[in-house]
Design a protein around this motif. Structure first.
Motif, mmCIF file in Angstrom:
data_model
loop_
_atom_site.group_PDB
_atom_site.id
_atom_site.type_symbol
_atom_site.label_atom_id
_atom_site.label_comp_id
_atom_site.label_asym_id
_atom_site.label_seq_id
_atom_site.Cartn_x
_atom_site.Cartn_y
_atom_site.Cartn_z
ATOM 1 N N LYS A 77 4.962 -2.348 -0.762
ATOM 2 C CA LYS A 77 5.065 -0.610 -0.372
ATOM 3 C C LYS A 77 5.507 -1.337 1.151
ATOM 4 O O LYS A 77 5.059 -2.025 1.694
ATOM 5 C CB LYS A 77 3.645 0.164 -0.538
ATOM 6 N N VAL A 78 6.767 -0.248 0.988
ATOM 7 C CA VAL A 78 7.192 -0.722 2.987
ATOM 8 C C VAL A 78 7.586 1.115 3.673
ATOM 9 O O VAL A 78 7.959 1.807 3.464
ATOM 10 C CB VAL A 78 8.453 -1.492 2.687
ATOM 11 N N GLY A 79 7.062 0.394 5.020
ATOM 12 C CA GLY A 79 7.029 1.684 6.006
ATOM 13 C C GLY A 79 7.793 1.112 7.435
ATOM 14 O O GLY A 79 7.719 0.224 7.414
ATOM 15 N N GLY A 102 15.126 2.439 0.128
ATOM 16 C CA GLY A 102 14.115 2.775 -0.894
ATOM 17 C C GLY A 102 12.721 2.442 -0.174
ATOM 18 O O GLY A 102 11.615 1.921 -0.570
ATOM 19 N N VAL A 103 12.971 1.931 1.027
ATOM 20 C CA VAL A 103 11.849 2.595 2.127
ATOM 21 C C VAL A 103 10.077 4.087 1.804
ATOM 22 O O VAL A 103 10.977 4.665 1.200
ATOM 23 C CB VAL A 103 11.804 2.925 3.849
ATOM 24 N N ASP A 104 9.050 3.082 1.691
ATOM 25 C CA ASP A 104 8.383 4.500 1.351
ATOM 26 C C ASP A 104 7.913 5.255 1.980
ATOM 27 O O ASP A 104 7.567 5.895 1.601
ATOM 28 C CB ASP A 104 7.590 3.506 0.633
ATOM 29 N N ALA A 105 7.725 4.902 3.641
ATOM 30 C CA ALA A 105 6.981 5.413 4.633
ATOM 31 C C ALA A 105 7.221 5.619 5.526
ATOM 32 O O ALA A 105 8.141 4.548 6.137
ATOM 33 C CB ALA A 105 5.494 5.608 4.264
ATOM 34 N N ASP A 106 7.771 7.084 6.751
ATOM 35 C CA ASP A 106 8.379 6.835 8.052
ATOM 36 C C ASP A 106 7.839 6.812 8.616
ATOM 37 O O ASP A 106 7.445 8.531 8.502
ATOM 38 C CB ASP A 106 9.516 7.031 7.238
ATOM 39 N N PHE A 107 7.388 6.434 9.312
ATOM 40 C CA PHE A 107 6.698 6.997 10.963
ATOM 41 C C PHE A 107 7.037 7.224 12.339
ATOM 42 O O PHE A 107 8.243 5.870 12.224
ATOM 43 C CB PHE A 107 5.487 6.351 10.717
ATOM 44 N N THR A 108 6.408 8.601 12.954
ATOM 45 C CA THR A 108 6.580 8.677 14.017
ATOM 46 C C THR A 108 5.124 7.788 15.090
ATOM 47 O O THR A 108 5.837 7.488 16.022
ATOM 48 C CB THR A 108 7.702 9.622 14.776
ATOM 49 N N SER A 109 3.913 8.062 14.004
ATOM 50 C CA SER A 109 3.390 7.721 15.005
ATOM 51 C C SER A 109 2.924 6.036 14.554
ATOM 52 O O SER A 109 3.000 5.748 13.520
ATOM 53 C CB SER A 109 1.965 8.176 14.692
ATOM 54 N N GLU A 165 1.459 -8.113 -4.929
ATOM 55 C CA GLU A 165 1.907 -6.717 -5.396
ATOM 56 C C GLU A 165 1.066 -4.824 -5.119
ATOM 57 O O GLU A 165 -0.372 -5.528 -5.004
ATOM 58 C CB GLU A 165 1.201 -6.784 -6.998
ATOM 59 N N GLY A 166 1.856 -4.434 -4.253
ATOM 60 C CA GLY A 166 0.297 -3.483 -4.048
ATOM 61 C C GLY A 166 0.612 -3.140 -3.088
ATOM 62 O O GLY A 166 -0.051 -2.532 -1.856
ATOM 63 N N LEU A 167 1.187 -4.478 -2.350
ATOM 64 C CA LEU A 167 0.419 -4.447 -1.045
ATOM 65 C C LEU A 167 1.800 -3.660 0.481
ATOM 66 O O LEU A 167 2.867 -3.753 -0.284
ATOM 67 C CB LEU A 167 1.149 -5.831 -0.137
ATOM 68 N N ARG A 168 0.915 -3.217 1.408
ATOM 69 C CA ARG A 168 1.451 -2.578 2.320
ATOM 70 C C ARG A 168 2.298 -2.631 3.981
ATOM 71 O O ARG A 168 0.919 -3.094 4.535
ATOM 72 C CB ARG A 168 0.439 -0.936 2.259
ATOM 73 N N VAL A 169 3.593 -2.853 3.776
ATOM 74 C CA VAL A 169 3.660 -3.494 4.897
ATOM 75 C C VAL A 169 4.798 -2.755 5.875
ATOM 76 O O VAL A 169 5.447 -2.015 4.978
ATOM 77 C CB VAL A 169 4.417 -4.557 5.061
ATOM 78 N N PHE A 198 10.284 -7.928 -0.298
ATOM 79 C CA PHE A 198 8.585 -6.546 -0.145
ATOM 80 C C PHE A 198 9.119 -5.749 -1.473
ATOM 81 O O PHE A 198 8.235 -5.828 -2.245
ATOM 82 C CB PHE A 198 8.178 -5.891 0.963
ATOM 83 N N LYS A 199 9.659 -5.035 -1.429
ATOM 84 C CA LYS A 199 10.155 -4.337 -2.704
ATOM 85 C C LYS A 199 10.783 -4.962 -4.022
ATOM 86 O O LYS A 199 9.450 -4.306 -5.625
ATOM 87 C CB LYS A 199 11.554 -3.319 -2.743
#
Ligand code: NCD
Length: 296
Positions: free
Chosen positions: A173-175, A191-198, A144-148, A167-168
């Motif tokens: 939280k999924v990035g 349902g992806v929470d964060a989208d990174f380019t770096s 619960e609450g883990l960010r992957v 995971f959701k």
């Protein structure tokens, strides 16, 4: 449930049960409590997944048979459904299936076999997601609450698609991080929470990172320009691995790893790498998944 083809087939109670059973199997061994015959239908290459299913099924007491594309009547144009019906008529009771094509439900519709999807095209690989969640749960104590964050070829990855869904469901939280050419178009739908380019920002955000193999066999044109540049831009370099270790973060890869592309050779089995732990957990989690299909 007699067929596990997608993470969507698993109820909350099933998830709880898989983790409970797998924990028990890892602690006390897989009990030899079943009889019967399963077929491993592997129409794509595999090392870990096939052998961990084989270990799991045999430990449970089943006999296993390997079926590959080259030596079969699939080569003569027989359909997958007819193949499954044939296996059923021969008295097999279950199949573990890996196929390059997306979707297995239609082929197995009306076929009275227990079935587990071991990876269908770019679609799903539910037991890999279970193995990865189980491994993270062991390491972090809770999910619960883990960010992957998934780093790399999410577009063609069935590990990613099943992973996000699972995971959701588990409150994580999924990035996603990677070059634009390797990102799926439907990130928000998934349902992806964060989208990174770096990748450095992605690693800062996460508690654990899953590096994904560049699926060259599924790309009709090469989607990265240079493998050496890829490691620098999106891979796990020794510096990034050092950062993860210092921060108490972990990294995974479902394998097979392209050494020096997704992960620097020195870091594949480095401290805070969970890659071998994922492999170690494979048979226990897969035995638990098979047990689910027997409804106890
Ligand atoms: C994955 C697969 O086949 O989807 N491997 C695996 O099952 N451990 C990932 C991959 O091939 O990159």
């Amino acid at each position: 449930m007699k067929k596990l083809l997608s993470v969507d087939d698993l109820s909350d109670a099933d998830l709880f049960r898989v983790f409970e059973l797998a924990t028990d199997f890892k602690r006390s061994g897989i009990p030899r409590r079943r009889k019967g015959n399963w077929v491993l239908v592997f129409l794509e290459p595999s090392t870990r997944t096939r052998l961990s299913f084989e270990r799991a099924l045999r430990a449970l007491g089943f006999e296993t048979y390997l079926f590959t594309a080259e030596a079969s009547s699939l080569k003569k144009g027989e359909s997958l459904t007819d193949t499954f019906l044939t296996l059923r008529a021969q008295g097999f009771e279950g199949v573990v299936v890996r196929t390059p094509k997306n979707g297995l439900a239609a082929e197995l519709e009306g076929v009275d076999l227990r079935a587990i999807n071991a990876g269908d095209g770019t679609n799903e690989h539910p037991t890999q997601a279970l193995v990865d969640a189980f491994t993270l749960r062991e390491v972090f104590g809770k999910l619960e609450g883990l960010r992957v964050v998934f780093v790399g070829d999410a577009k063609y990855s069935r590990v990613f698609r099943s992973g996000v869904k699972l995971f959701k469901r588990l409150g994580m939280k999924v990035g996603v991080c990677g070059p634009r050419s390797l990102k799926p178009a439907d990130l928000s739908l998934l349902g992806v929470d964060a989208d990174f380019t770096s990748v450095d920002e992605a690693l800062e955000w996460c508690d654990a990172a899953v590096f994904l193999r560049i699926q060259k066999e599924r790309q009709s044109v090469p989607l990265i320009t240079s493998e050496r540049d890829y490691l620098k831009l999106f891979g796990l370099t020794p510096e990034r691995a050092q950062y993860l270790r210092r921060s108490g973060k972990f990294y995974m890869h479902p394998g097979p790893v392209n050494r020096g592309v997704e992960v620097a050779p020195s870091e594949v089995y480095g401290k805070n790498s969970l890659i071998l732990r994922q492999v170690e957990n494979g048979p226990f989690v897969r035995a638990a998944a098979v047990e689910l299909l027997y409804g106890e």
